[in-house]
Design an enzyme around this catalytic site. Structure first.
Site, mmCIF file in Angstrom:
data_model
loop_
_atom_site.group_PDB
_atom_site.id
_atom_site.type_symbol
_atom_site.label_atom_id
_atom_site.label_comp_id
_atom_site.label_asym_id
_atom_site.label_seq_id
_atom_site.Cartn_x
_atom_site.Cartn_y
_atom_site.Cartn_z
ATOM 1 N N ARG A 22 -1.840 -5.753 -6.701
ATOM 2 C CA ARG A 22 -1.765 -4.304 -6.906
ATOM 3 C C ARG A 22 -2.575 -3.658 -5.784
ATOM 4 N NH1 ARG A 22 -6.575 -3.790 -6.481
ATOM 5 N NH2 ARG A 22 -6.315 -1.611 -7.055
ATOM 6 N N GLY A 23 -2.510 -2.313 -5.737
ATOM 7 C CA GLY A 23 -3.114 -1.596 -4.609
ATOM 8 C C GLY A 23 -2.025 -1.357 -3.577
ATOM 9 N N ALA A 24 -1.938 -0.102 -3.082
ATOM 10 C CA ALA A 24 -0.789 0.289 -2.262
ATOM 11 C C ALA A 24 -0.546 -0.608 -1.036
ATOM 12 C CB ALA A 24 -0.941 1.753 -1.857
ATOM 13 N N ASN B 2 -3.182 9.221 -6.232
ATOM 14 C CA ASN B 2 -4.025 8.030 -6.364
ATOM 15 C C ASN B 2 -4.248 7.761 -7.851
ATOM 16 O OD1 ASN B 2 -5.562 5.899 -5.105
ATOM 17 N ND2 ASN B 2 -7.407 6.932 -5.839
ATOM 18 N N LYS B 3 -4.965 6.682 -8.125
ATOM 19 C CA LYS B 3 -5.197 6.235 -9.503
ATOM 20 C C LYS B 3 -5.639 7.375 -10.415
ATOM 21 C CE LYS B 3 -4.603 3.047 -10.866
ATOM 22 N NZ LYS B 3 -3.301 2.825 -11.556
ATOM 23 N N ARG C 142 7.500 -0.536 -8.751
ATOM 24 C CA ARG C 142 6.502 0.526 -8.956
ATOM 25 C C ARG C 142 6.898 1.724 -8.085
ATOM 26 N NH1 ARG C 142 0.385 -1.209 -9.275
ATOM 27 N NH2 ARG C 142 0.416 0.571 -10.689
ATOM 28 N N ASP D 257 -2.273 6.199 -2.882
ATOM 29 C CA ASP D 257 -0.980 5.502 -3.009
ATOM 30 C C ASP D 257 0.103 6.200 -2.215
ATOM 31 O OD1 ASP D 257 -2.585 4.721 -5.538
ATOM 32 O OD2 ASP D 257 -1.039 3.198 -5.223
ATOM 33 N N GLN E 42 -9.512 -1.435 -13.205
ATOM 34 C CA GLN E 42 -9.644 -1.993 -11.848
ATOM 35 C C GLN E 42 -11.053 -1.817 -11.294
ATOM 36 O OE1 GLN E 42 -7.200 0.020 -12.883
ATOM 37 N NE2 GLN E 42 -5.247 -0.410 -11.902
HETATM 38 O O1 MRU Z 1 -2.324 0.665 -10.184
HETATM 39 P P1 MRU Z 1 -3.013 0.109 -8.977
HETATM 40 O O2 MRU Z 1 -4.161 -0.778 -9.279
HETATM 41 O O3 MRU Z 1 -2.027 -0.511 -8.004
HETATM 42 O O4 MRU Z 1 -3.601 1.414 -8.261
HETATM 43 C C1 MRU Z 1 -4.322 1.276 -7.074
HETATM 44 C C2 MRU Z 1 -4.883 2.537 -6.580
HETATM 45 O O5 MRU Z 1 -4.680 3.592 -7.140
HETATM 46 C C3 MRU Z 1 -5.623 2.493 -5.292
HETATM 47 O O6 MRU Z 1 -6.630 3.465 -5.242
HETATM 48 C C4 MRU Z 1 -4.640 2.761 -4.144
HETATM 49 O O7 MRU Z 1 -3.528 1.920 -4.240
HETATM 50 C C5 MRU Z 1 -5.246 2.605 -2.816
HETATM 51 S S1 MRU Z 1 -5.642 0.948 -2.478
HETATM 52 C C6 MRU Z 1 -6.246 0.778 -0.931
#
Ligand code: MRU
Length: 353
Positions: A57-59, A256-257, A100, A246, A205
């Site tokens: 996970r994470g963009a 973002n999250k 996603r 994201d 997270q």
């Molecule tokens: O749902 P996730 O864990 O994939 O969400 C991740 C985030 O929101 C991060 O802040 C974002 O992807 C940036 S990661 C460098």
């Protein structure tokens, strides 16, 4: 205080996703922090499932993982003609795209690999080019994050406390991280930094991943409940907010999250600078904020904590995974091409085109 390279083991150098002799290797993030283990995938379907269930996970990490999933599709295709290879790859690309919706890096990674294949003049060349490209993307991600980290590190003073959200660290990228890449770069400059880490309900997270990777790298951090963010800001315990992203649209809105928006509002209220840190691959120059889909995830993430029910059966639940922060709450954006300041729309177009 300067750290030696031995002190900077682990997450300064670790790879979250890698192309390993025609297989995709990932850290299993669902098992953290209790078990550190790798999983190895051989099919695009396995990679798509890993993205959906947040093994990865994470963009930036899902962008590279999806690209590698598509490279597996190319490798496994039995096609003898290019149009047949493209058809096989497009079918896997559609599956990977459906995993996603919010992080634009996912679509960027898939388009980049598809473009490489389409530029080839034979099936063999396409397969070779695609495998080489995902290796380049893997290396590039770490390089870009290191550059972005250096661009942001000068904002941070020795002794600062940085508030973040979710995990925008090594685990959210191939390596080094974006928001935490800025922290790492400041630490490499010899600054003593503390990170305030909200747990980031519902998928945790912050607690599970950010606290884990900072502890492994011996970067001081304090875990707080999400509900403590406003209190900490009001007490003057935060010098700067640095988060990942994201998707940043061409009109300067930051997706973002979930929980990022409330941090940005509260940071503004208390005069604390707020910065998203994101690479070029997170900028979407083709869309404005009205055109972005915010992922809605399953209700179990909210009503269960680590498998234990915390709400009555049947209670209605809403679980948006991301939120949107408008540009007027952003101080500047940290990228590998330097800082982007106001007017955001104009400067995003200028620096990111
Ligand atoms: O749902 P996730 O864990 O994939 O969400 C991740 C985030 O929101 C991060 O802040 C974002 O992807 C940036 S990661 C460098």
């Amino acid at each position: 205080m300067s750290l030696t390279s031995e002190d900077m083991a682990d997450f300064f150098t670790l790879r979250t996703v890698s192309w390993d002799n025609g297989r995709v290797k990932m850290i299993d993030q669902t098992a953290l922090p209790n078990r550190f283990s790798y999983v190895v995938y051989r099919t695009p379907e396995q990679v798509a499932a890993a993205i959906k269930t947040m093994v990865v996970r994470g963009a930036p990490a899902i962008g590279v993982a999806a690209a590698m999933g598509l490279a597996l599709a190319a490798q496994r295709s039995k096609a003898n003609r290019l149009p047949d290879l493209f058809r096989d790859m497009e079918s896997s690309a559609a599956l990977l795209r459906s995993t996603r919706p919010t992080a634009v890096n996912l679509f960027w990674g898939i388009d980049r690999v598809m473009g490489k294949a389409r530029a080839a003049s034979s099936v063999r060349e396409a397969k070779e080019e695609v495998a080489a490209e995902v290796k380049v993307m893997e290396e590039e991600d770490v390089e870009v994050n290191r550059k972005l980290g250096r661009a942001g590190a000068d904002l941070i003073r020795d002794g600062d406390t940085v508030l973040t959200q979710c995990n925008a660290g090594a685990l959210a990228t191939v390596g080094y991280g974006t928001a935490l890449g800025v922290v790492r770069a400041a630490v490499e400059q010899g600054k003593l930094i503390k990170v305030l880490v909200p747990e980031t309900r519902p998928a945790l997270q912050g607690a599970r991943l950010t606290a884990f990777e900072l502890a492994r790298d011996r970067i001081p951090c304090t875990l707080i409940a999400d509900t403590a963010v406003g209190h900490m800001l009001s007490l003057g315990r935060v010098d700067r907010v640095i988060v990942g992203a994201d998707r940043i649209t061409r009109d300067g809105y930051v997706f973002n999250k979930i929980g990022t928006y409330q941090e940005a509002v509260l940071a503004k209220r208390h005069g604390v600078p707020f910065h998203p840190a994101a690479p070029r691959s997170t900028f979407d120059l083709t869309r404005t904020h009205e055109q972005v889909t915010i992922e809605e995830r399953g209700t179990e993430e909210v009503v269960l904590i680590r498998g234990k029910r915390i709400a009555p059966k049947g209670v209605p639940v809403s679980n948006p995974a991301f939120d949107m922060t408008p540009p007027e709450l952003v101080t500047s954006m940290i990228t590998e091409r330097g800082l982007i300041g106001i007017p955001f729309e104009e400067n995003i177009t200028r620096l990111m085109s």
